[in-house]
Design an enzyme around this catalytic site. Structure first.
Site, short mmCIF file in Angstrom:
data_model
loop_
_atom_site.label_atom_id
_atom_site.label_comp_id
_atom_site.label_asym_id
_atom_site.label_seq_id
_atom_site.Cartn_x
_atom_site.Cartn_y
_atom_site.Cartn_z
N PRO A 1 0.83 -1.20 0.00
CA PRO A 1 0.00 0.00 0.00
C PRO A 1 0.87 1.26 0.00
CG PRO A 1 -0.66 -1.49 1.77
CD PRO A 1 0.64 -2.01 1.23
N GLU B 1 2.15 -7.11 8.72
CA GLU B 1 2.34 -5.66 8.56
C GLU B 1 3.34 -5.35 7.46
OE1 GLU B 1 -0.49 -5.57 10.77
OE2 GLU B 1 0.29 -3.61 10.15
N ARG C 1 -0.46 -9.66 -20.72
CA ARG C 1 -1.27 -9.36 -21.91
C ARG C 1 -0.53 -8.43 -22.86
NH1 ARG C 1 -4.02 -4.64 -22.06
NH2 ARG C 1 -5.65 -5.43 -23.44
N ASP D 1 -5.86 0.30 -25.77
CA ASP D 1 -6.29 0.15 -24.37
C ASP D 1 -6.57 1.53 -23.76
OD1 ASP D 1 -6.26 -2.55 -23.88
OD2 ASP D 1 -4.18 -2.59 -23.23
C1 LIG Z 1 7.99 -3.69 1.56
O1 LIG Z 1 6.65 -4.05 1.21
C2 LIG Z 1 5.91 -4.74 2.14
O2 LIG Z 1 6.34 -4.95 3.25
C3 LIG Z 1 4.55 -5.20 1.70
O3 LIG Z 1 3.82 -5.71 2.81
C4 LIG Z 1 2.45 -5.86 2.69
C5 LIG Z 1 1.69 -5.96 3.85
C6 LIG Z 1 0.30 -6.11 3.77
C7 LIG Z 1 -0.33 -6.20 2.53
C8 LIG Z 1 0.44 -6.11 1.37
C9 LIG Z 1 -0.23 -6.24 0.05
O4 LIG Z 1 -0.30 -5.05 -0.69
C10 LIG Z 1 -1.45 -4.27 -0.52
O5 LIG Z 1 -2.21 -4.39 0.43
C11 LIG Z 1 -1.67 -3.28 -1.57
C12 LIG Z 1 -0.93 -3.15 -2.74
N1 LIG Z 1 -1.48 -2.14 -3.44
N2 LIG Z 1 -2.52 -1.61 -2.75
C13 LIG Z 1 -2.66 -2.32 -1.61
C14 LIG Z 1 1.84 -5.95 1.45
#
Ligand SMILES: COC(=O)COc1cccc(COC(=O)c2cn[nH]c2)c1
Length: 241
Positions: free
Chosen positions: A87, A114, A156, A171
């Site tokens: 996120p 997390e 795709r 697209d």
């Molecule tokens: C360094 O990166 C990380 O630690 C990623 O960790 C996480 C933790 C919880 C959830 C996620 C999945 O991604 C999304 O929620 C997400 C992607 N796009 N919109 C929402 C990933």
């Protein structure tokens, strides 16, 4: 040669849909190879632990770095882009999808809890590009769904995967604008008629109408895209719309 997609996750079964439909055919035709790996294969304790409490306190758990480093050392070819859905990432765009489709392959790291200890992305950047990307402003339980989305957007665009190349060229977002409305038979349907210009056979008028529909829809739904258009993208008349 085929485009190699690899995914590391603690829920490998979640990625099963990658073998269906479009991706399935492309895989059968050798255009794309997909390998899904279970992160727990790289743990070394009897409980196959992948998470631990966050330094500095706070809710939830963080994914431990060592299993990730062992997994990536084994599956990631040197120089291959590592994509980490998060996120907190840069927005994933059609432009990114096109850029990635021109590379030899991708490795996806699916975060859970997390997130993954930040040092994994920092360490991985020593062996190739790392892209921490978001597919939208909402929080998922893990990266797996985002991987399905990004794999579909990228594959795709691979040469030979989508039969009708034109449909890819036209697209939404290809010209920086949203695609306008589409119609098919019947011309009159439950009191709703297809815009007459589309039945006129006047291809210049049809192209003009479609461009105007794209502009109006983009202005209404995604004014932010209009701001991002390059200089000459809109004529003076179009700017007035
Ligand atoms: C360094 O990166 C990380 O630690 C990623 O960790 C996480 C933790 C919880 C959830 C996620 C999945 O991604 C999304 O929620 C997400 C992607 N796009 N919109 C929402 C990933």
């Amino acid at each position: 040669s085929s485009f190699l997609i690899q995914v590391v996750t603690i829920f490998p079964e979640y990625l099963a849909p990658l073998r269906q439909s479009l991706l399935g055919k492309a895989a059968e035709r050798g255009l794309v190879d997909i390998a899904v790996h279970d992160l727990r294969a790289w743990t070394d304790d009897v409980h196959r632990t992948v998470d631990d409490a966050p330094y500095g306190g706070g809710p939830g758990m963080v994914m431990r770095p060592e299993p990730w480093a062992r997994a990536l050392e084994e599956v990631r070819p040197p120089g291959t882009r590592l994509v980490v859905p998060t996120p907190a990432g840069r927005p994933f765009t059609q432009a990114m999808a096109a850029e990635w489709a021109a590379e030899p392959g991708l490795v996806f790291a699916c975060g859970r809890y997390e997130g993954i200890d930040q040092r994994v992305a920092d360490w991985a950047a020593e062996a190739g590009p790392v892209s921490e990307v978001s597919i939208g402003d909402y929080v998922l339980a893990g990266g797996e769904s985002a991987v399905l989305v990004m794999v579909e957007a990228v594959t795709r665009l691979l040469p030979g995967v989508v039969g009708n190349r034109e449909s890819v060229e036209f697209d939404s977002h290809a010209d920086g604008l949203l695609e306008g409305p589409s119609y098919t038979r019947p011309a009159s349907w439950r009191g709703h008629d297809v815009p007459p210009v589309l039945l006129s056979g006047d291809h210049a008028a049809i192209a003009r109408w479609r461009r105007e529909q794209s502009l109006r829809r983009t202005a209404a739904r995604r004014p932010d895209l209009l701001l991002r258009l390059p200089e000459g993208a809109l004529t003076e008349a179009e700017r007035q719309l």
